[in-house]
Motif scaffolding. Structure first.
Motif, short mmCIF file in Angstrom:
data_model
loop_
_atom_site.label_atom_id
_atom_site.label_comp_id
_atom_site.label_asym_id
_atom_site.label_seq_id
_atom_site.Cartn_x
_atom_site.Cartn_y
_atom_site.Cartn_z
N PHE A 170 -59.54 55.13 -19.54
CA PHE A 170 -59.01 55.43 -18.76
C PHE A 170 -58.17 57.54 -19.60
N SER A 171 -58.79 58.47 -19.09
CA SER A 171 -57.89 59.80 -19.77
C SER A 171 -56.36 60.03 -20.38
N GLY A 172 -55.42 59.92 -20.97
CA GLY A 172 -53.95 59.76 -21.17
C GLY A 172 -53.20 59.44 -19.92
N GLY A 173 -53.70 61.03 -19.31
CA GLY A 173 -52.67 61.25 -18.11
C GLY A 173 -52.87 60.50 -17.52
N MET A 174 -54.22 59.28 -17.07
CA MET A 174 -53.86 58.00 -15.81
C MET A 174 -53.23 56.76 -16.21
N ARG A 175 -53.29 57.16 -17.88
CA ARG A 175 -53.09 55.60 -18.46
C ARG A 175 -50.82 55.92 -18.04
N GLN A 176 -50.78 56.85 -18.39
CA GLN A 176 -49.37 57.24 -17.94
C GLN A 176 -49.08 56.65 -16.61
N ARG A 177 -49.56 57.57 -15.53
CA ARG A 177 -49.76 56.72 -14.41
C ARG A 177 -49.38 55.62 -14.18
N LEU A 178 -50.79 55.04 -14.48
CA LEU A 178 -50.53 53.28 -14.41
C LEU A 178 -48.86 52.79 -15.60
N LEU A 179 -48.74 53.44 -16.98
CA LEU A 179 -47.62 52.30 -16.45
C LEU A 179 -46.07 52.94 -16.11
N ILE A 180 -46.55 54.02 -15.36
CA ILE A 180 -45.48 54.64 -14.90
C ILE A 180 -45.35 53.13 -13.24
N ALA A 181 -46.82 53.47 -12.78
CA ALA A 181 -47.05 51.98 -12.01
C ALA A 181 -46.60 50.80 -12.06
N MET A 182 -46.83 49.78 -13.22
CA MET A 182 -46.56 48.79 -13.40
C MET A 182 -45.15 48.95 -13.67
N ALA A 183 -43.97 49.71 -14.15
CA ALA A 183 -42.90 49.71 -14.32
C ALA A 183 -42.01 49.75 -12.40
N VAL A 184 -42.49 51.01 -11.60
CA VAL A 184 -41.76 50.54 -10.31
C VAL A 184 -42.25 49.75 -9.94
N ALA A 185 -43.34 48.49 -9.80
CA ALA A 185 -44.75 48.20 -9.09
C ALA A 185 -42.93 47.09 -8.17
N LEU A 186 -42.19 46.36 -9.29
CA LEU A 186 -41.26 45.88 -7.97
C LEU A 186 -39.93 46.60 -7.45
N ASN A 187 -40.15 47.59 -7.04
CA ASN A 187 -38.87 48.37 -6.68
C ASN A 187 -37.71 48.36 -7.69
N PRO A 188 -37.64 49.09 -9.24
CA PRO A 188 -36.35 48.51 -10.06
C PRO A 188 -35.25 49.43 -9.16
N SER A 189 -33.99 49.35 -9.60
CA SER A 189 -32.62 49.49 -9.39
C SER A 189 -32.44 50.96 -10.20
N VAL A 190 -33.12 50.54 -11.99
CA VAL A 190 -32.99 52.00 -13.11
C VAL A 190 -34.09 51.65 -13.83
N LEU A 191 -35.08 53.04 -13.60
CA LEU A 191 -35.88 53.20 -14.49
C LEU A 191 -35.69 54.23 -15.87
#
Length: 340
Positions: A170-191
């Motif tokens: 993946f490109s750098g931008g796509m990898r960053q999107r993947l990291l964000i996807a992992m972070a918000v997967a479980l709907n956290p209160s704080v990111l």
């Protein structure tokens, strides 16, 4: 926990919207030359649906604050004081089991280097599905379906196919999107977003920040944005905490702080932006350099670079005090700063 106004980053927001309340966070680092204080008595509140920016130069303690909150400090670093209440849990005092329980479900982080944050040995589908299997007990097929939905949500094209790709594909931008996807997967209160657009080109930076903005609104998360980019703070943040040498030196709503800073360091940062510069003009900068953490001055941490420094600044460290509605500054002469 203290309720003193001069010790917190406050806002005209109902207390019910406060999801993370950090009070007096202090972090020491053990070095060969002795122990240094990397984060000193840092306090702030993060509110649901808002973005709070931690702003400052490299080495001012922004990322150290973030790693302390998520429990990822290096072994040589120690939290020596403070609390960080996430709902009813003090995350600084939580044991490993509790931290694992709230990781991703209540508190998540996006790192600046997506390539090292993602595991190169596993497909992105496996990594995206992991939070659902661990925290929600989903089977492999259901977790895979959720991973595909996440990839589509953050703008990964052909998610059903790319699910089986590895991070390096993946490109750098796509990898960053993947990291964000992992972070918000479980709907956290704080990111916590730690320099989320570092090393990305301007177009991709805008896309990543637009994605974070949309996700914040959709999930009503509190976002703590860690950055040194003044323009990014102006565009994306609701409130700002300016850090210098491990200390918060000014706080308030972004529009107020940027329009009329009340700390010389904030004023210096804003003056260094070449708004109307012409070819050949001398660019403004803050003279000197931040203090060595092994030799922090007794008084104000900014005194060596401050145009307003006096004998009082050399002997007495200023605390955060109110300088207006929802604003605070750690300066003995905040009223004189606009004239510097």
């Amino acid at each position: 926990m203290t309720a003193a106004v001069d010790h917190r980053l406050s806002a005209d927001t109902d207390d019910a919207d406060t999801v993370l309340s950090v009070d007096g966070l202090t972090v020491d680092i053990r070095t060969i030359s002795g122990t240094v204080r990397a984060v000193n008595d840092v306090s702030f509140d993060a509110h649901r649906g808002e973005t709070l920016a931690l702003l400052g130069e490299s080495g001012c303690g922004k990322s150290m604050t973030a790693t302390a909150l998520v429990g990822l400090l290096e072994p040589v670093a120690d939290i020596v004081a403070g609390t960080a209440m996430l709902k009813d849990t003090d995350v600084l005092a939580a044991d490993r089991k509790t931290r694992r329980k709230i990781a991703g479900t209540e508190l998540a982080i996006v790192f600046q280097d997506a390539l090292t944050a993602l595991n190169p040995l596993y497909t992105v589908g496996t990594q995206l599905a992991e939070p659902f299997r661990i925290h929600q007990g989903m089977g492999a097929a259901e977790a895979k379906r959720k991973a595909v939905e996440l990839m589509a949500r953050v703008g990964i094209p052909q998610p059903e196919t790319r699910l089986h790709s590895y991070p390096h594909q993946f490109s750098g931008g796509m990898r960053q999107r993947l990291l964000i996807a992992m972070a918000v997967a479980l709907n956290p209160s704080v990111l916590i977003a730690d320099e989320p657009t570092t090393a990305l080109d301007v177009t991709v930076q805008a896309q990543i920040m637009a994605l974070l903005r949309d996700l914040r609104a959709e999930y009503r998360m509190a976002v703590v944005l860690i950055t040194h980019d003044l323009a990014l703070v102006a565009e994306e943040a609701d409130r700002v905490a300016v850090m210098y040498a491990g200390n918060i030196v000014e706080t308030g709503r972004v529009a107020d702080v940027f329009a009329e800073p009340r700390h010389p360091y904030t004023k210096g940062l804003l003056n260094s932006v070449p708004v109307n510069a012409r070819r050949g003009d001398e660019l403004k900068s803050i003279g000197g350099s931040p203090p060595d953490l092994h030799n922090i001055p007794e008084g104000c941490v900014y005194q060596a670079r401050c145009p307003l420094a006096s004998d009082l600044c050399a002997t007495t460290r200023p605390s955060l005090k109110p300088v207006g509605s929802g604003r605070s500054a750690a300066c003995h002469f905040p009223e004189e700063v606009p004239n510097v």
